[in-house]
Design an enzyme around this catalytic site. Structure first.
Site, PDB file in Angstrom:
ATOM      1  N   HIS A 184       0.842  -1.205   0.000  1.00 50.56           N
ATOM      2  CA  HIS A 184       0.000   0.000   0.000  1.00 50.56           C
ATOM      3  C   HIS A 184       0.877   1.256   0.000  1.00 50.56           C
ATOM      4  O   HIS A 184       0.662   2.175  -0.800  1.00 50.56           O
ATOM      5  CB  HIS A 184      -0.894  -0.020   1.248  1.00 50.56           C
ATOM      6  CG  HIS A 184      -1.767   1.185   1.404  1.00 50.56           C
ATOM      7  ND1 HIS A 184      -3.116   1.181   1.140  1.00 50.56           N
ATOM      8  CD2 HIS A 184      -1.477   2.451   1.808  1.00 50.56           C
ATOM      9  CE1 HIS A 184      -3.620   2.380   1.361  1.00 50.56           C
ATOM     10  NE2 HIS A 184      -2.640   3.173   1.783  1.00 50.56           N
ATOM     11  N   GLU A 185       1.870   1.283   0.888  1.00 52.30           N
ATOM     12  CA  GLU A 185       2.733   2.463   0.980  1.00 52.30           C
ATOM     13  C   GLU A 185       3.626   2.587  -0.250  1.00 52.30           C
ATOM     14  O   GLU A 185       3.947   3.697  -0.695  1.00 52.30           O
ATOM     15  CB  GLU A 185       3.578   2.408   2.253  1.00 52.30           C
ATOM     16  CG  GLU A 185       2.772   2.349   3.548  1.00 52.30           C
ATOM     17  CD  GLU A 185       1.778   3.483   3.686  1.00 52.30           C
ATOM     18  OE1 GLU A 185       2.035   4.585   3.167  1.00 52.30           O
ATOM     19  OE2 GLU A 185       0.717   3.281   4.307  1.00 52.30           O
TER      20      GLU A 185
ATOM     21  N   HIS B 119       1.961   4.534  -2.928  1.00 47.11           N
ATOM     22  CA  HIS B 119       2.085   5.980  -2.690  1.00 47.11           C
ATOM     23  C   HIS B 119       3.458   6.479  -3.142  1.00 47.11           C
ATOM     24  O   HIS B 119       3.575   7.502  -3.825  1.00 47.11           O
ATOM     25  CB  HIS B 119       1.950   6.292  -1.189  1.00 47.11           C
ATOM     26  CG  HIS B 119       0.572   6.128  -0.629  1.00 47.11           C
ATOM     27  ND1 HIS B 119      -0.541   6.663  -1.217  1.00 47.11           N
ATOM     28  CD2 HIS B 119       0.143   5.508   0.506  1.00 47.11           C
ATOM     29  CE1 HIS B 119      -1.606   6.375  -0.482  1.00 47.11           C
ATOM     30  NE2 HIS B 119      -1.223   5.679   0.563  1.00 47.11           N
TER      31      HIS B 119
ATOM     32  N   ASN C 131      -5.069   7.569  -1.160  1.00 50.32           N
ATOM     33  CA  ASN C 131      -5.980   6.685  -0.426  1.00 50.32           C
ATOM     34  C   ASN C 131      -7.385   6.722  -1.022  1.00 50.32           C
ATOM     35  O   ASN C 131      -7.846   7.759  -1.506  1.00 50.32           O
ATOM     36  CB  ASN C 131      -6.058   7.111   1.041  1.00 50.32           C
ATOM     37  CG  ASN C 131      -4.753   6.866   1.761  1.00 50.32           C
ATOM     38  OD1 ASN C 131      -4.062   5.897   1.483  1.00 50.32           O
ATOM     39  ND2 ASN C 131      -4.414   7.748   2.688  1.00 50.32           N
TER      40      ASN C 131
END
Length: 913
Positions: A156-157, A160, A167
């Site tokens: 997930h990170e 980014h 998000n």
């Protein structure tokens, strides 16, 4: 020769293009190499932490591989271990890996208990982030229920960081209205769960169904969407990777475009997979047909700093007192910037190279003074940059391998043979920081910094801008504790006329004060120097170097906290003042300012963006006054006020990152960047604000139809929401960038207004719509736009894709304000059906005076909700009152007597009140 130089310049511009990133990550045959995960020096030694990092990445790699349709995996990772941990045979010396270019930082939580993972991201949708932040507690698995497994969170990170997606949940608005229905902010929309509320009192909690707010039509405050533990939906990782069935990113087909989350607001309603598909990574890969190997790891431990100065003393260094200025800046570096315990050597070069000093261990002021006497005092001859670099390699190798060592290379001259040592530099493992002095420094110089992860700085011949001092002042170590690094408090210069005074103040705040140095330079005669501490005591003892034309004073011990005053007087010459210090304590984080540009190269008319991050440890500093000075190679300067308002170039409001567009190009070539930051009575640390860009904290799960609540997030102390007042002064070098394609004056106006990114809409009264946004400018976020176009539609995609065909609101009376002002506009929808339950989508476009148009804004949504009329109260049937004797002994009469007595007393007290 001219055509050769031009072709080399074009090559260098090509190499320097792209988003500014210190990262060493490379994508090679679908595998990410060169990932650096650093453990902060303040983290207590714990070998299990290293294994936990390995386990996280090993778990993450196949999850990433499947989520990206077999395109990407983690190939190798370097784990950077602090110098203060015990050495082990398996720990080797880093090459180019440093804390400054680490992709992931593992640090203690601040505030305590806030173990939420997050990614620092300053830019727009699709632009790479800066760094992922994790805590030892998170890696130890203490937050599995709230965030899911560490490997999934890392993916997930990573999305980014690497692809600039956002998000798909929203902590501020968890529900929205659409088609008369209340919907949770989720993606995809088919994720199942319940909307419930937990109410706690006296240590016991109950779960209730959420009630509707009769005014807004949404759920009451505190309502949460709790997902089912067992799901079948596969998307989306950017909503919640912790849901076991979620193994994909949202695509165009299943993306929830109406959800008011950051992905939709910042990425123009595009799904995360669409953004990933637009990335350079995606474009240069194809799916693999075999399973990828497991990640490999190298363990690197920081050692002593080894740095060699490589200084140009060619004939051109006699121009404009360049050699004197080199000596002044060199002394600043040797006396103040380079850390105790470092090894320092020095090489000078013209058409050949000369060793001025072998490596010397800095143990005291004695070694520092000795090294300053090795600085070059005469200049002549040609320029051979590679000779200087190769001589530095020899100096370093006499004591240590070159891996992880540093070279500070300053030159003002052209050298068309510089590329001849590029391969040798790449193989050396040396980090090269470059300082380009004057307008003619070799055009390929920055490539040496680019290929080795070093800093790129430049300085013009305008001494009053203090650019050379700023460049050397930025050369503190990229490793070790922040408390050991030099921090610049002030950098100022002025050309005085007729015995003028240069007066000013410097704030020494409580977070700094050790090793405080005041340094003054001049161009002709020694000025009068007056300095007073906060108590009003005059400070004497400046050491004057008349030959180098500088004077300096080292404040013994820790400098007094408060406002220091200075007055400098001279006749018709240029003076500069530089003040630097170090942290006052190893436990109290100092206020730091780090500044950078969004790209290495600006191609007219593409704007550049200036960023300044101001933090105390992990806490953002808000409401500071931040100013950037951008100087072109010919000495022309532009001043910009940087803002943390979440509009224009600024991605997130009140996150301690201040930003602004730069469009005032005046020539091709190098531009240097300096930032001043001042904290006053309104400046404070920002506490208790949830990270905007990170994995979602799951409040609970539905297991077998029952809500199982997770422990709540750490409580936010309302008294800390605005933090503590912070008064400080700082300056920071933002490095340099290269501009190209700038036309000759007069420069045409090709800059449109910037995109509006914070449009909000709400219903006002029965059917009016209230819009608010931050005003853009005529040129991005500067000046004043000429007019606004407001489009509305009941179809969100039609508004995005066919904005010009949308119904336009009458904006005749809407006069744009100055950039960065708040705009408010209220209108009544006309020529469109707007009844109960109607969803209306709104976007704004700004137009400048030459009819250049901004991108359309983020799309705001309103849903007309007319509360149902409350049912009329049905009166109870009228019954005859019984004839009751007040003194009766009928059961219940005694209670009535007490009630009547109490009512009488209440009426009396009201009358007397």
């Amino acid at each position: 020769m001219g055509s050769f130089k031009n072709s080399v310049f074009i090559l260098v511009l090509h190499l320097l293009e792209g988003a500014l990133s210190d990262s060493l990550i490379q994508l090679n045959n679908n595998g990410y190499e060169g990932i650096v995960i650093a453990v902060d020096p303040n983290v207590p030694e714990d070998e299990t932490l290293i294994q936990q990092i390995k386990d996280m990445v090993t778990e993450a790699s196949p999850y990433l591989f499947e989520a990206t349709e077999k395109r990407f995996y983690f190939k190798n990772v370097a784990i950077l271990i602090p110098q203060n941990w015990n050495t082990k045979p398996e720990y080797v010396k880093p090459k180019l890996e440093t804390y400054k270019n680490a992709d992931v930082l593992v640090a203690e939580p601040n505030p305590t208990g806030n173990d939420g993972p997050y990614t620092e991201h300053m830019g727009k949708c699709g632009e790479k982030g800066n760094k992922i932040y994790l805590t030892p507690g998170f890696l130890a698995g203490k937050k599995l229920l709230q965030y899911g497994s560490q490997g999934r969170v890392f993916v997930h990170e990573w999305a980014h960081l690497r692809w600039g997606v956002f998000n798909e949940y929203d902590n501020d608005q968890k529900f929205y209205l659409s088609n008369k229905r209340k919907n949770p902010v989720i993606c995809s929309a088919t994720i199942t769960g319940k909307n419930v509320l937990q109410k706690c009192q006296g240590g016991s909690c109950v779960t209730q169904s959420c009630k509707s707010d009769r005014v807004t039509g949404l759920y009451e405050k505190g309502c949460e969407f709790i997902p089912d533990e067992v799901q079948t939906e596969k998307a989306s990782i950017m909503y919640s990777q912790s849901i076991h069935s979620v193994v994909e990113f949202c695509t165009e087909k299943n993306h929830n475009k109406k959800a008011p989350n950051q992905q939709n607001k910042k990425c123009n309603l595009r799904s995360t997979w669409e953004v990933i598909q637009d990335s350079e990574d995606f474009k240069k890969t194809t799916p693999m047909t075999t399973q990828p190997p497991k990640p490999t790891f190298s363990l690197l431990q920081i050692g002593q700093r080894i740095v060699c100065l490589v200084l140009d003393k060619s004939g051109s260094m006699t121009i404009g007192d360049r050699l004197k200025r080199l000596n002044q800046a060199g002394k600043l570096f040797l006396l103040q910037i380079v850390e105790q315990g470092s090894w320092v050597g020095m090489v000078t070069f013209d058409s050949a190279a000369y060793v001025n000093s072998e490596l010397v261990l800095i143990k005291s002021a004695t070694e520092r003074d000795t090294l300053t006497r090795s600085l070059p005092t005469a200049a002549s001859g040609g320029t051979s940059i590679c000779s200087g670099i190769q001589s530095a390699f020899t100096v370093i190798r006499k004591k240590y391998p070159t891996d992880g060592s540093e070279i500070v290379l300053l030159t003002d001259g052209e050298d068309n043979t510089i590329s001849s040592c590029f391969n040798e530099v790449k193989q050396s493992g040396v980090i090269i920081h470059t300082v380009a002095l004057g307008p003619s420094a070799a055009q390929e110089l920055e490539e040496l910094s680019k290929m080795t992860g070093g800093l790129k700085t430049s300085a013009s011949d305008q001494a009053q801008n203090n650019g050379l001092m700023d460049a050397f002042g930025a050369l503190s170590s990229g490793n070790g504790a922040v408390s050991q690094r030099s921090i610049q408090l002030e950098s100022r210069g002025l050309t005085l006329q007729n015995s003028q005074w240069l007066n000013g103040t410097v704030i020494v705040d409580s977070t700094v004060g050790k090793d405080t140095l005041f340094l003054i330079t001049w161009t002709t005669d020694t000025p009068q120097i007056l300095l007073w501490d906060p108590s009003g005591k005059k400070q004497d003892g400046f050491l004057v170097d008349a030959h180098t034309k500088m004077a300096y004073l080292q404040i013994p011990g820790t400098a007094k906290v408060g406002i220091w005053k200075y007055s400098l007087q001279a006749r018709s010459q240029t003076l500069t003042l530089t003040v630097s210090s170090r942290a006052s304590s190893g436990t109290l984080p100092p206020v730091t300012v780090t500044s950078k540009m969004n790209k290495d190269t600006g191609k007219f008319p593409s704007p550049m963006v200036v960023y300044a991050k101001i933090h105390q440890g992990a806490l953002p500093i808000i409401r500071a006054k931040v100013t950037a000075l951008i100087e072109s190679v010919n000495g022309k300067t532009v001043t910009l006020e940087l803002l943390d308002n979440g509009a224009g170039a600024d991605a997130t409001k009140d996150d301690g990152v201040y930003s602004r567009y730069f469009t005032a190009y005046d020539t091709n070539g190098r531009y240097s960047v300096k930032v001043w930051a001042l904290g006053g009575v309104n400046t404070a640390t920002q506490k208790g604000i949830p990270q905007q860009i990170g994995a979602m904290y799951i409040p609970g799960w539905i297991e077998n139809g029952q809500v199982k609540w997770n422990p709540p997030r750490p409580e936010i102390n309302k008294d800390d929401l605005q933090g503590k007042q912070v008064c400080f002064s700082r300056t920071s070098s933002g490095g340099s960038f290269v501009a190209s394609n700038v036309p000759k004056a007069p420069i045409p106006d090709l800059f449109p207004p910037c995109k509006i990114t914070d449009l909000k809409a709400k219903i006002q009264g029965d059917s009016l719509i209230n819009l608010t946004w931050t005003a853009p400018g005529d040129d991005y976020d500067h000046g004043r736009a000429h007019k606004y176009i407001i489009g509305i539609s009941t179809n969100i995609l039609d508004l995005r894709d066919k904005f010009n065909d949308s119904l336009q609101v009458n904006t005749t009376d809407l006069i744009p304000k100055e950039a960065n002002s708040e705009e408010v506009f209220v209108f009544k929808p006309e020529n469109i059906t707007f009844t109960n339950g109607t969803d209306l989508f709104i976007a704004v476009q700004a137009v400048d005076k030459v009819n250049l148009k901004s991108e359309i804004s983020n799309i705001a949504q309103v849903s007309l909700f007319i509360p149902p009329e409350a049912p009329p109260e049905t009166p109870s049937p009228s019954l005859p009152c019984p004839d009751i004797n007040i003194n009766s002994t009928i059961p219940g009469i005694h209670i009535l007597k007490i009630m009547w007595k109490w009512l009488g007393e209440l009426q009396l007290s009201v009358a007397l009140g």
